[in-house]
Each structure stands twice: as C-alpha cells, then as structure tokens.
Write a protein that holds these residues in place. Sequence first.
Motif, PDB file in Angstrom:
ATOM      1  N   ARG A   7      34.717  30.806  39.647  1.00  0.00           N
ATOM      2  CA  ARG A   7      34.039  31.451  38.509  1.00  0.00           C
ATOM      3  C   ARG A   7      32.578  31.756  38.860  1.00  0.00           C
ATOM      4  NH1 ARG A   7      35.461  34.952  35.036  1.00  0.00           N
ATOM      5  NH2 ARG A   7      33.409  35.789  35.294  1.00  0.00           N
ATOM      6  N   VAL A  14      30.471  40.176  38.883  1.00  0.00           N
ATOM      7  CA  VAL A  14      30.978  40.867  37.696  1.00  0.00           C
ATOM      8  C   VAL A  14      29.825  41.440  36.872  1.00  0.00           C
ATOM      9  CG1 VAL A  14      32.169  40.534  35.484  1.00  0.00           C
ATOM     10  CG2 VAL A  14      33.138  39.593  37.565  1.00  0.00           C
ATOM     11  N   SER A  15      30.017  42.675  36.436  1.00  0.00           N
ATOM     12  CA  SER A  15      28.987  43.364  35.660  1.00  0.00           C
ATOM     13  C   SER A  15      28.740  42.669  34.316  1.00  0.00           C
ATOM     14  CB  SER A  15      29.446  44.804  35.417  1.00  0.00           C
ATOM     15  OG  SER A  15      28.635  45.418  34.476  1.00  0.00           O
ATOM     16  N   SER A  19      33.301  45.758  29.249  1.00  0.00           N
ATOM     17  CA  SER A  19      34.282  46.844  29.366  1.00  0.00           C
ATOM     18  C   SER A  19      34.768  47.113  27.947  1.00  0.00           C
ATOM     19  CB  SER A  19      35.465  46.382  30.210  1.00  0.00           C
ATOM     20  OG  SER A  19      36.572  47.200  29.977  1.00  0.00           O
ATOM     21  N   TRP A  21      37.428  48.536  27.104  1.00  0.00           N
ATOM     22  CA  TRP A  21      38.865  48.787  27.107  1.00  0.00           C
ATOM     23  C   TRP A  21      39.622  47.999  26.028  1.00  0.00           C
ATOM     24  CZ3 TRP A  21      42.635  45.085  28.797  1.00  0.00           C
ATOM     25  CH2 TRP A  21      43.942  45.552  28.658  1.00  0.00           C
ATOM     26  N   LEU A  22      39.279  46.698  25.850  1.00  0.00           N
ATOM     27  CA  LEU A  22      40.005  45.873  24.877  1.00  0.00           C
ATOM     28  C   LEU A  22      39.998  46.493  23.481  1.00  0.00           C
ATOM     29  CD1 LEU A  22      39.333  42.061  25.361  1.00  0.00           C
ATOM     30  CD2 LEU A  22      41.504  43.266  25.386  1.00  0.00           C
TER      31      LEU A  22
ATOM     32  N   PHE B   7      34.118  45.267  36.647  1.00  0.00           N
ATOM     33  CA  PHE B   7      34.179  44.953  35.217  1.00  0.00           C
ATOM     34  C   PHE B   7      35.267  43.909  34.973  1.00  0.00           C
ATOM     35  CE2 PHE B   7      31.858  48.844  35.232  1.00  0.00           C
ATOM     36  CZ  PHE B   7      30.990  48.725  34.148  1.00  0.00           C
ATOM     37  N   GLU B   8      35.168  43.269  33.812  1.00  0.00           N
ATOM     38  CA  GLU B   8      36.130  42.226  33.487  1.00  0.00           C
ATOM     39  C   GLU B   8      36.775  42.538  32.132  1.00  0.00           C
ATOM     40  OE1 GLU B   8      34.294  38.371  33.519  1.00  0.00           O
ATOM     41  OE2 GLU B   8      36.112  37.436  34.300  1.00  0.00           O
ATOM     42  N   PRO B   9      37.734  43.467  32.095  1.00  0.00           N
ATOM     43  CA  PRO B   9      38.337  43.855  30.816  1.00  0.00           C
ATOM     44  C   PRO B   9      38.932  42.676  30.037  1.00  0.00           C
ATOM     45  CG  PRO B   9      38.977  45.400  32.522  1.00  0.00           C
ATOM     46  CD  PRO B   9      38.271  44.275  33.211  1.00  0.00           C
ATOM     47  N   VAL B  10      39.540  41.717  30.730  1.00  0.00           N
ATOM     48  CA  VAL B  10      39.993  40.490  30.053  1.00  0.00           C
ATOM     49  C   VAL B  10      39.378  39.327  30.827  1.00  0.00           C
ATOM     50  CG1 VAL B  10      41.955  39.077  29.317  1.00  0.00           C
ATOM     51  CG2 VAL B  10      42.176  41.567  29.377  1.00  0.00           C
ATOM     52  N   ASN B  12      38.303  36.211  32.733  1.00  0.00           N
ATOM     53  CA  ASN B  12      39.046  35.248  33.560  1.00  0.00           C
ATOM     54  C   ASN B  12      40.480  35.646  33.830  1.00  0.00           C
ATOM     55  OD1 ASN B  12      37.045  33.347  34.124  1.00  0.00           O
ATOM     56  ND2 ASN B  12      37.274  32.458  32.092  1.00  0.00           N
ATOM     57  N   LEU B  14      41.655  39.692  34.103  1.00  0.00           N
ATOM     58  CA  LEU B  14      41.798  41.052  34.623  1.00  0.00           C
ATOM     59  C   LEU B  14      40.435  41.660  34.957  1.00  0.00           C
ATOM     60  CD1 LEU B  14      44.142  43.161  35.002  1.00  0.00           C
ATOM     61  CD2 LEU B  14      43.426  44.119  32.833  1.00  0.00           C
ATOM     62  N   LEU B  15      40.290  42.020  36.215  1.00  0.00           N
ATOM     63  CA  LEU B  15      39.051  42.667  36.641  1.00  0.00           C
ATOM     64  C   LEU B  15      39.380  44.062  37.154  1.00  0.00           C
ATOM     65  CD1 LEU B  15      38.793  39.387  37.754  1.00  0.00           C
ATOM     66  CD2 LEU B  15      36.477  40.204  37.776  1.00  0.00           C
ATOM     67  N   TRP B  27      40.612  50.750  35.721  1.00  0.00           N
ATOM     68  CA  TRP B  27      41.633  50.487  34.699  1.00  0.00           C
ATOM     69  C   TRP B  27      41.424  51.392  33.489  1.00  0.00           C
ATOM     70  CZ3 TRP B  27      46.221  49.591  33.507  1.00  0.00           C
ATOM     71  CH2 TRP B  27      46.647  48.966  32.344  1.00  0.00           C
ATOM     72  N   ILE B  79      50.295  44.509  30.061  1.00  0.00           N
ATOM     73  CA  ILE B  79      49.208  43.930  30.867  1.00  0.00           C
ATOM     74  C   ILE B  79      48.215  43.187  29.979  1.00  0.00           C
ATOM     75  CG2 ILE B  79      47.187  44.557  32.303  1.00  0.00           C
ATOM     76  CD1 ILE B  79      49.002  46.426  33.862  1.00  0.00           C
ATOM     77  N   LEU B  80      47.932  43.749  28.823  1.00  0.00           N
ATOM     78  CA  LEU B  80      47.013  43.092  27.883  1.00  0.00           C
ATOM     79  C   LEU B  80      47.574  41.732  27.451  1.00  0.00           C
ATOM     80  CD1 LEU B  80      44.585  43.052  25.922  1.00  0.00           C
ATOM     81  CD2 LEU B  80      45.924  44.381  24.326  1.00  0.00           C
ATOM     82  N   LYS B  84      46.144  37.886  28.578  1.00  0.00           N
ATOM     83  CA  LYS B  84      45.689  36.929  27.557  1.00  0.00           C
ATOM     84  C   LYS B  84      46.541  35.660  27.588  1.00  0.00           C
ATOM     85  CE  LYS B  84      43.607  39.900  24.036  1.00  0.00           C
ATOM     86  NZ  LYS B  84      43.833  40.494  22.715  1.00  0.00           N
ATOM     87  N   ILE B 133      43.791  37.489  43.260  1.00  0.00           N
ATOM     88  CA  ILE B 133      42.893  36.386  43.618  1.00  0.00           C
ATOM     89  C   ILE B 133      43.593  35.063  43.332  1.00  0.00           C
ATOM     90  CG2 ILE B 133      40.694  35.235  43.151  1.00  0.00           C
ATOM     91  CD1 ILE B 133      39.468  37.919  42.570  1.00  0.00           C
ATOM     92  N   LEU B 137      44.722  36.127  37.934  1.00  0.00           N
ATOM     93  CA  LEU B 137      43.424  36.763  38.205  1.00  0.00           C
ATOM     94  C   LEU B 137      43.620  37.892  39.223  1.00  0.00           C
ATOM     95  CD1 LEU B 137      40.449  36.452  37.365  1.00  0.00           C
ATOM     96  CD2 LEU B 137      40.130  34.909  39.281  1.00  0.00           C
TER      97      LEU B 137
END
Lengths: 170, 189
Positions: A7, A14-15, A19, A21-22, B7-10, B12, B14-15, B27, B79-80, B84, B133, B137
């Motif tokens: 982590r 990590v930016s 994002s 997107w969610l 970027f980290e859409p989700v 811990n 999904l990056l 993505w 994927i979402l 999660k 990863i 992840l």
Amino acid sequence: MSVKNLREKLNKIVSKEQSKWLDEAQWRLDNETSLELSQDVAMKILDRLEELGKSQKQLAKEMKVSAQYISKIVKGQQNITSETIEKFGRALGIKLVSANNTPSQNTGWRAAHETQSISIAGVGSYIMIDNYSYRLTATSKQNTQAKLIEGNSGTIIENCDSDCELVSAA
Amino acid sequence: MKIIAIFEPVENALLSVQYDDKELHEWKDLIDCWTNVHYLRTFFKKNERILNGEFYGGITVKDAVTRTLKEAKILEKTILELAKNGKSDKKETLQTIFIPLNNNEVKITQHQQTKAKLPNKKASWLRVYAIRISENLFVISGGGIKLTHWMDESDHLKIELEKLEITKKYLIDKDVLDEDDYETLEISL
C-alpha cells in the motif's frame, strides 16, 4: 511484501485526483432504461444521416443547433427527452421511436414545475426540467404521488403531489 | 507512449493507467468508447469485412453495436462488483474474471499479463487488459474489441500488447509487487 508495504508503494504512484468512474458507473446503472432509448435514437439518427448523405454539421445547421450538441446526442450517453426526439425526428423526416418505447405512455404522470416546464413521462422514466434529469416514481396507479429524483445522485429532492397528476390509467 | 498517472477507480482493488496521449485513464476511456454509439458504429463500419466473414457470418453493424453496448454494461457491472466484493470475499475477487493473457499459462505469476472478458460467454469480444499485482489488485493497461483470433492480427490490439509491456515495466520499476503472492496460486483449466 506485507500488504502495508504494498500500500505504501502504491500510495507513491497513485494519483491523488479521484477517478470519477464509480459515480458515472452508478449513474449508468440508475439510468439503464432511459439510456437504452438514447442509444437506440442515436443509432437511428446516424443511420438516417448516412442514408441522406448528410453530415452532422449540416444537420446542426438545419436544426439551428451547435455541432457539439449533435455530437453529444449521437453518442447516446445521456438521457434524451421526448421533445428532443421529436425535434430530431422532424428534422430527419422519420419516426425515431415506436409507440411502445416513447417516454409518454398511456399510464403516466404529468409533472409541472413552478417554472411552467411541462413533461409527460411514464412511471420510472426520466424527464428533463430546466436541464436537470429527474426520475418519476410511484408505487401504484392508485398512488397519485410522484417524486422528482435527481438523476445523478438518486436523492429525492422534491415530492410533487400537488404538481403531478395521473394522466390516464391503463 | 508513456504512463503519466495511475488512477484508483476502486480503492485497493482496481487501478488504471493514463498515458501521455490520452485525456482519460484507460478504464474510463474504454467504458467511454464502449458506451458511445457513434464510436462503435464507426469502429464496426471500419471492420465490416470481418463481421461479414466466415466467423461472424454477416452480423450487421447495428447488431454489433447493440451487442457491444449490452456486453459493456454487463462487463462494467461485473468488474465493479468483483472489485468491491473481493476486498472481503476471497471467492469473489477480480481474479475470477481476469485470466492469464496467454491461454497456455496455468500458473498465476507476478506481474502477469491478464485479460478480462465476460465469464461463460464464448462469443464475447470485449477485452480488458491488466497486470496482476495480487488476487484482488489489478492495474488496467488498456483494452479493445477483439474480432480476430490472435491479438497481433489487429493493429489496434497490437498496441494493447505494447501497453501491457509498458505497464508491466512501469510497475517493476516502481517496485510494486507482492512477493508473498508470487506463484502461489494455480488456475484450474
């Protein structure tokens, strides 16, 4: 490597910028039905333009709207109102939606906002008022309540008992 | 092509990388393309010859667009949910959808190149490519509509192979790896 170490390393690359997107994915899920209509309309507009040998730019000129607006509509990624569908149908000389998938149905709610904008839509469908997307909800045809729910957040922002009336029951 | 951000859409789970020639991370860009009727119609018009070939047996551009929109919706949702759920449920991780890129690979390895497609759908053509990863992840490097049997038969998928390599190298350079997870899992064929 421990999860903590992993982590820590990720945090370095990590930016900090979120994002979006969610939120967008959730919006697409909430607007599934109305998006299908927008996609169907977009496809028909593009087919018709090809048939007529006309460009989006020409259509924009004829409809007296911007080319960006046409480009947005033919992506089919946003909710579309019945007024917009009719406007495009008239400009292209075709019927863009069949009777069974127009936002106006036999059973529907008439919603009038204080600004006098009026839309008719089926229960569960989306309407546009003052450039905001709202979902009309009701539990049954006996229930004359409808709620305006902000399209993006799902937050109930207005109960509109007095502003909504049942148009007709199927 | 260079990675300019991750970027980290989700969180811990999904990056997704962003390259210097794009305005969106991969993505977001993929979903944007796969939900864009105009983009899809143009893509399939360009590839109409393949749609009319023996394999697809003359599927129309309109049907191809409709099918892609539907597939994208399910893939995004899957994927979402996995990203999660995978944080707490070890049976429902991203690893259930991301499988090794090379069909002959049977082992999970570090920084493995992977692909995601709709599970149990032989005919699905949407692909999301990512570097693994750990179990839940994954770093998305790109994706595309795969109409040919091999990736290097399509110009747009050849680029995806390069993007996978760029992303893998980037993660190795940044020392982002999970040594505890290295070659500990196997995929059942």
